[in-house]
Design a protein around this motif. Structure first.
Motif, mmCIF file in Angstrom:
data_model
loop_
_atom_site.group_PDB
_atom_site.id
_atom_site.type_symbol
_atom_site.label_atom_id
_atom_site.label_comp_id
_atom_site.label_asym_id
_atom_site.label_seq_id
_atom_site.Cartn_x
_atom_site.Cartn_y
_atom_site.Cartn_z
ATOM 1 N N VAL A 44 0.601 5.293 0.652
ATOM 2 C CA VAL A 44 -0.141 6.455 1.127
ATOM 3 C C VAL A 44 0.830 7.629 1.241
ATOM 4 O O VAL A 44 2.036 7.476 1.040
ATOM 5 C CB VAL A 44 -0.828 6.167 2.476
ATOM 6 N N LEU A 60 -9.782 -3.321 1.232
ATOM 7 C CA LEU A 60 -8.834 -2.333 0.703
ATOM 8 C C LEU A 60 -9.572 -1.263 -0.087
ATOM 9 O O LEU A 60 -9.277 -0.067 0.030
ATOM 10 C CB LEU A 60 -7.794 -3.020 -0.182
ATOM 11 N N ILE A 85 -8.709 2.154 1.936
ATOM 12 C CA ILE A 85 -7.434 2.757 1.562
ATOM 13 C C ILE A 85 -7.601 3.912 0.574
ATOM 14 O O ILE A 85 -8.256 3.780 -0.461
ATOM 15 C CB ILE A 85 -6.489 1.698 0.945
ATOM 16 N N HIS A 86 -7.000 5.042 0.920
ATOM 17 C CA HIS A 86 -6.850 6.192 0.016
ATOM 18 C C HIS A 86 -5.544 6.880 0.383
ATOM 19 O O HIS A 86 -4.903 6.529 1.381
ATOM 20 C CB HIS A 86 -8.048 7.134 0.103
ATOM 21 N N ILE A 110 0.846 -1.194 0.000
ATOM 22 C CA ILE A 110 0.000 0.000 0.000
ATOM 23 C C ILE A 110 0.880 1.242 0.000
ATOM 24 O O ILE A 110 1.847 1.330 0.759
ATOM 25 C CB ILE A 110 -0.916 0.013 1.239
ATOM 26 N N ASP A 130 -3.154 2.923 10.018
ATOM 27 C CA ASP A 130 -4.441 2.420 9.540
ATOM 28 C C ASP A 130 -4.254 1.550 8.299
ATOM 29 O O ASP A 130 -4.942 0.539 8.130
ATOM 30 C CB ASP A 130 -5.387 3.578 9.230
ATOM 31 N N ALA A 131 -3.341 1.948 7.432
ATOM 32 C CA ALA A 131 -3.067 1.140 6.241
ATOM 33 C C ALA A 131 -2.521 -0.225 6.636
ATOM 34 O O ALA A 131 -2.877 -1.250 6.040
ATOM 35 C CB ALA A 131 -2.078 1.872 5.330
ATOM 36 N N THR A 181 -4.864 8.018 4.006
ATOM 37 C CA THR A 181 -4.911 7.060 5.110
ATOM 38 C C THR A 181 -3.567 7.057 5.843
ATOM 39 O O THR A 181 -2.512 7.129 5.217
ATOM 40 C CB THR A 181 -5.201 5.646 4.571
ATOM 41 N N TYR A 199 -2.897 0.600 -3.952
ATOM 42 C CA TYR A 199 -2.370 -0.659 -3.436
ATOM 43 C C TYR A 199 -2.178 -1.643 -4.585
ATOM 44 O O TYR A 199 -2.810 -1.548 -5.639
ATOM 45 C CB TYR A 199 -3.312 -1.259 -2.385
ATOM 46 N N CYS A 207 -5.367 -2.304 7.995
ATOM 47 C CA CYS A 207 -6.220 -2.716 6.879
ATOM 48 C C CYS A 207 -5.576 -3.862 6.108
ATOM 49 O O CYS A 207 -6.256 -4.817 5.714
ATOM 50 C CB CYS A 207 -6.475 -1.526 5.960
#
Length: 268
Positions: A9, A159, A163-164, A7, A171-172, A167, A146, A175
């Motif tokens: 971010v 996801l 997820i953005h 991921i 938190d990612a 995030t 991701y 997740c």
């Protein structure tokens, strides 16, 4: 089979992977699918793999040989950009598949391996690339922050919902672990222990690295909390019209009234 997810971010990169390579009734084996190449302050890479183990092992061996060699045309240390590093790893994968194929005595073996390469080179932003068996690659994007390889369908919905690019890294990471947990519940070929690595933007090193098993306190608590809260949310979903305590179709109607008796009611 396997499942790996990476991921990207704003705050950095998160990598998670399982370690199961086979899951027969009496044959459960594990293999490390997350590999770190770290040069603090200058560059850091994480490589995750899914597919043929011999091909993956050949790629890793060649990466290490090139890093140790005094003179080579390309290595992870010589790559000027993350894209260059991804193309380099892709070329190693193609060559490895050819080499394994020539050495193999058995036909019909799937020699393909799909890889995720992520990290940061000083002067650039962190980046993630999925490297296909053919050697070509694609990068993550704000619309798709991701990348997944292996058994990805079970862990994708969470996801997509969470997820953005804004995030937080923590938190990612949570997740990603929930995504893995959802996959393990639905597919026995994905299993613990799980590996987790975090790279913070401009940190140029692994900020956090964990190995989590089913009885690791944090992971056990995460699994239990997720399952309990999902069940609680489900029970609070909107009711169907016919489930309401009182609805137009369930009015209490008075059929007849007699002076010496209470009203007789009929539910319709």
């Amino acid at each position: 089979m396997t499942y790996c997810v990476a991921i990207k971010v704003n705050d950095g990169l998160v990598f998670t992977s399982d370690t199961r390579t086979s899951a027969g009734v009496d044959d459960v084996r594990t293999y490390n699918k997350m590999h770190v190449f770290e040069y603090p302050g200058e560059r850091v890479f994480v490589l995750m793999s899914a597919g043929n183990l011999a091909t993956t092992q050949s790629v890793l061996t060649q990466i290490r040989r090139d890093l140790a060699a005094p003179v080579v045309p390309m290595s992870l240390m010589l790559a000027k950009h993350m894209y260059d590093a991804a193309e380099y790893v892709g070329s190693l994968s193609v060559n490895a598949q050819k080499g394994v194929s020539q050495q193999s005595q058995f036909g019909g073996v799937d020699l393909r391996a799909t890889l995720i390469l992520g990290g940061q080179i000083a002067g650039e932003e962190p980046a993630l690339y999925m490297i296909y068996p053919e050697g070509n690659c694609i990068a993550s994007s704000p619309e798709m922050p991701y990348l997944q390889i292996g058994e990805n369908k079970y862990g994708k919905p969470i996801l997509d919902r969470i997820i953005h690019e804004d995030t937080s890294l923590e938190d990612a990471a949570r997740c990603a672990l929930v995504s893995l947990d959802s996959t393990m519940r639905s597919n026995i070929s994905v299993g613990p222990p799980l590996d987790l690595s975090i790279i913070r933007t401009d940190g140029m090193q692994i900020d956090q690295k964990l190995r989590l098993d089913l009885d690791t306190p944090f992971y056990a608590s995460l699994k239990e909390s997720w399952a309990r809260n999902i069940a609680a949310i489900f029970t609070n979903l909107p009711r169907f019209e016919w489930e309401s305590e009182v609805s137009p179709q369930q009015d209490m109607l008075i059929d007849e009234i007699k002076p010496d008796q209470p009203p007789v009611r009929r539910i319709v």
